[in-house]
Design a protein around this motif. Structure first.
Motif, PDB file in Angstrom:
ATOM      1  N   LEU A   1       0.819  -1.211   0.000  1.00  7.66           N
ATOM      2  CA  LEU A   1       0.000   0.000   0.000  1.00  7.66           C
ATOM      3  C   LEU A   1       0.852   1.259   0.000  1.00  7.66           C
ATOM      4  O   LEU A   1       0.462   2.283  -0.546  1.00  7.66           O
ATOM      5  CB  LEU A   1      -0.945  -0.018   1.214  1.00  7.66           C
ATOM      6  CG  LEU A   1      -2.037   1.049   1.254  1.00  7.66           C
ATOM      7  CD1 LEU A   1      -2.952   0.930   0.030  1.00  7.66           C
ATOM      8  CD2 LEU A   1      -2.865   0.921   2.524  1.00  7.66           C
ATOM      9  N   GLY A   2       2.029   1.183   0.628  1.00  9.12           N
ATOM     10  CA  GLY A   2       2.921   2.341   0.637  1.00  9.12           C
ATOM     11  C   GLY A   2       2.440   3.444   1.552  1.00  9.12           C
ATOM     12  O   GLY A   2       2.635   4.628   1.270  1.00  9.12           O
ATOM     13  N   LEU A   3       1.812   3.075   2.677  1.00 10.65           N
ATOM     14  CA  LEU A   3       1.275   4.058   3.609  1.00 10.65           C
ATOM     15  C   LEU A   3       2.301   4.355   4.698  1.00 10.65           C
ATOM     16  O   LEU A   3       2.723   3.454   5.414  1.00 10.65           O
ATOM     17  CB  LEU A   3      -0.012   3.515   4.232  1.00 10.65           C
ATOM     18  CG  LEU A   3      -0.870   4.503   5.010  1.00 10.65           C
ATOM     19  CD1 LEU A   3      -1.531   5.496   4.062  1.00 10.65           C
ATOM     20  CD2 LEU A   3      -1.946   3.764   5.804  1.00 10.65           C
ATOM     21  N   PRO A   4       2.704   5.618   4.863  1.00  2.00           N
ATOM     22  CA  PRO A   4       3.655   5.943   5.933  1.00  2.00           C
ATOM     23  C   PRO A   4       3.080   5.604   7.306  1.00  2.00           C
ATOM     24  O   PRO A   4       1.863   5.637   7.510  1.00  2.00           O
ATOM     25  CB  PRO A   4       3.844   7.463   5.775  1.00  2.00           C
ATOM     26  CG  PRO A   4       3.504   7.743   4.343  1.00  2.00           C
ATOM     27  CD  PRO A   4       2.401   6.783   4.014  1.00  2.00           C
ATOM     28  N   ILE A   5       3.946   5.307   8.256  1.00  2.00           N
ATOM     29  CA  ILE A   5       3.526   4.935   9.607  1.00  2.00           C
ATOM     30  C   ILE A   5       2.655   6.029  10.210  1.00  2.00           C
ATOM     31  O   ILE A   5       2.998   7.209  10.179  1.00  2.00           O
ATOM     32  CB  ILE A   5       4.754   4.700  10.501  1.00  2.00           C
ATOM     33  CG1 ILE A   5       5.576   3.523   9.980  1.00  2.00           C
ATOM     34  CG2 ILE A   5       4.330   4.445  11.948  1.00  2.00           C
ATOM     35  CD1 ILE A   5       6.889   3.348  10.712  1.00  2.00           C
ATOM     36  N   GLY A   6       1.508   5.617  10.759  1.00  2.00           N
ATOM     37  CA  GLY A   6       0.640   6.550  11.469  1.00  2.00           C
ATOM     38  C   GLY A   6      -0.253   7.399  10.590  1.00  2.00           C
ATOM     39  O   GLY A   6      -0.969   8.265  11.096  1.00  2.00           O
ATOM     40  N   GLN A   7      -0.231   7.162   9.281  1.00  2.00           N
ATOM     41  CA  GLN A   7      -1.118   7.924   8.408  1.00  2.00           C
ATOM     42  C   GLN A   7      -2.310   7.062   8.003  1.00  2.00           C
ATOM     43  O   GLN A   7      -2.353   5.865   8.279  1.00  2.00           O
ATOM     44  CB  GLN A   7      -0.349   8.452   7.202  1.00  2.00           C
ATOM     45  CG  GLN A   7       0.742   9.437   7.616  1.00  2.00           C
ATOM     46  CD  GLN A   7       1.187  10.348   6.489  1.00  2.00           C
ATOM     47  OE1 GLN A   7       0.565  10.443   5.440  1.00  2.00           O
ATOM     48  NE2 GLN A   7       2.294  11.038   6.705  1.00  2.00           N
ATOM     49  N   HIS A   8      -3.302   7.689   7.383  1.00  2.00           N
ATOM     50  CA  HIS A   8      -4.556   7.002   7.105  1.00  2.00           C
ATOM     51  C   HIS A   8      -4.957   7.154   5.648  1.00  2.00           C
ATOM     52  O   HIS A   8      -4.305   7.865   4.873  1.00  2.00           O
ATOM     53  CB  HIS A   8      -5.666   7.536   8.015  1.00  2.00           C
ATOM     54  CG  HIS A   8      -5.916   9.017   7.855  1.00  2.00           C
ATOM     55  ND1 HIS A   8      -5.298   9.965   8.646  1.00  2.00           N
ATOM     56  CD2 HIS A   8      -6.703   9.710   6.989  1.00  2.00           C
ATOM     57  CE1 HIS A   8      -5.691  11.172   8.275  1.00  2.00           C
ATOM     58  NE2 HIS A   8      -6.543  11.043   7.267  1.00  2.00           N
ATOM     59  N   ILE A   9      -6.017   6.448   5.280  1.00  2.00           N
ATOM     60  CA  ILE A   9      -6.592   6.553   3.946  1.00  2.00           C
ATOM     61  C   ILE A   9      -8.023   7.063   4.068  1.00  2.00           C
ATOM     62  O   ILE A   9      -8.634   6.975   5.138  1.00  2.00           O
ATOM     63  CB  ILE A   9      -6.585   5.189   3.222  1.00  2.00           C
ATOM     64  CG1 ILE A   9      -7.333   4.126   4.054  1.00  2.00           C
ATOM     65  CG2 ILE A   9      -5.166   4.742   2.930  1.00  2.00           C
ATOM     66  CD1 ILE A   9      -7.439   2.767   3.390  1.00  2.00           C
ATOM     67  N   SER A  10      -8.567   7.577   2.986  1.00  2.00           N
ATOM     68  CA  SER A  10      -9.968   7.993   2.942  1.00  2.00           C
ATOM     69  C   SER A  10     -10.758   6.970   2.141  1.00  2.00           C
ATOM     70  O   SER A  10     -10.352   6.582   1.042  1.00  2.00           O
ATOM     71  CB  SER A  10     -10.103   9.376   2.284  1.00  2.00           C
ATOM     72  OG  SER A  10      -9.501  10.372   3.087  1.00  2.00           O
ATOM     73  N   CYS A  11     -11.874   6.518   2.710  1.00  2.00           N
ATOM     74  CA  CYS A  11     -12.745   5.551   2.038  1.00  2.00           C
ATOM     75  C   CYS A  11     -14.052   6.236   1.645  1.00  2.00           C
ATOM     76  O   CYS A  11     -14.608   7.017   2.426  1.00  2.00           O
ATOM     77  CB  CYS A  11     -13.048   4.367   2.949  1.00  2.00           C
ATOM     78  SG  CYS A  11     -11.590   3.392   3.371  1.00  2.00           S
TER      79      CYS A  11
END
Length: 270
Positions: A65-75
């Motif tokens: 996914l390539g998500l940095p630590i502690g960050q989120h996504i929008s659904c």
């Protein structure tokens, strides 16, 4: 024949260029902070009457996914009235989990996005964009984190804890206070307890319940200033306190932390 061969050269070059561009696009991590992308729900696991784990497939089995630590996504989904709704969520998976990402969702009776997740079936698609978030972390930034979570606010804490603890080069210590109403409301308890056992010298957990069962040995009621003082490291330049929970809880915790002399430089709210 010479004419045809000469003119085939630019065609071959063009096709090769297109192939290279396509490869570069497909090989990129599937995150996109500006545009929604569709991901297929491949497994839904009901964890309790109102909590489920949703596993979404990434484009390839080797994708992350390539998500940095502690960050989120929008659904993005639709509520019970068919109106579009967008809400942030923090995956419980890391980039060490290849080919998929997972969301643990607590579905509230009146929640607009809860309705969308409640209706989702395996094979359906979810529109996602990201990453988003202000949290930045590098190993060694702090000596220890204190974490206060309430309910579904555990998901960013769990992601951060996993990332730190599973990095053998990271020596950061973690203390988690996790509050819920009943024992059945504790999300990811098995996974949290596994981390606490495996990394006992670096990760401590203190559960607090408003309605504890008989024989409960954890905290009772609401998280208090005394609980924080007992379980968290004292204020220092290399200490950071993270919190995530319902707004009333976040407000109460801010007052407790201020009374304990944790300054703004020590605090972060997801």
């Amino acid at each position: 024949m010479d004419f045809l061969e000469a003119n085939e050269i630019p065609i071959v070059i063009a096709v090769f260029a297109v192939a290279i561009v396509a490869f570069l696009l497909l090989s990129k991590k599937p995150k996109d902070p500006e545009n929604f992308r569709e991901f297929k729900l491949v497994k839904r696991t009901q964890l309790s009457h109102n909590v489920a784990k949703f596993r979404f497939a990434l484009p390839k089995p080797t994708s992350v996914l390539g998500l940095p630590i502690g960050q989120h996504i929008s659904c993005r989904g639709k509520d019970s009235q068919g109106e579009e709704v967008i809400k942030p969520y923090t995956p419980t998976t890391l980039d060490s989990d290849v080919g998929y990402f997972e969301l643990v969702i607590k579905m509230y009776p009146q929640g607009r996005m809860s309705h969308h997740f409640r209706e989702m079936k395996e094979g359906d698609y979810m529109a996602v964009k990201g990453p988003k978030g202000r949290f930045k972390y590098r190993p060694g930034d702090v000596r220890a984190f204190g974490m206060i979570a309430g309910g579904s606010g555990i998901t960013p804490m769990f992601q951060v804890a996993r990332a730190i603890l599973e990095d053998e080069s990271d020596k950061t210590k973690l203390d988690l206070i996790y509050a819920n109403i009943t024992v059945d409301d504790i999300l990811l308890k098995e996974e949290i307890d596994t981390l606490a056992t495996k990394y006992a010298s670096r990760f401590k957990v203190y559960y607090v319940l408003n309605q504890p069962p008989e024989g409960w040995t954890g905290g009772v009621g609401f998280v208090t200033k005394e609980m924080i003082a007992e379980h968290f490291p004292a204020p220092a330049f290399d200490i950071k306190i993270l919190r995530c929970g319902p707004p009333p809880m976040n407000k109460a915790m801010a007052a407790h932390l201020e009374a304990l002399n944790y300054g703004p430089e020590h605090l972060f709210q997801f």
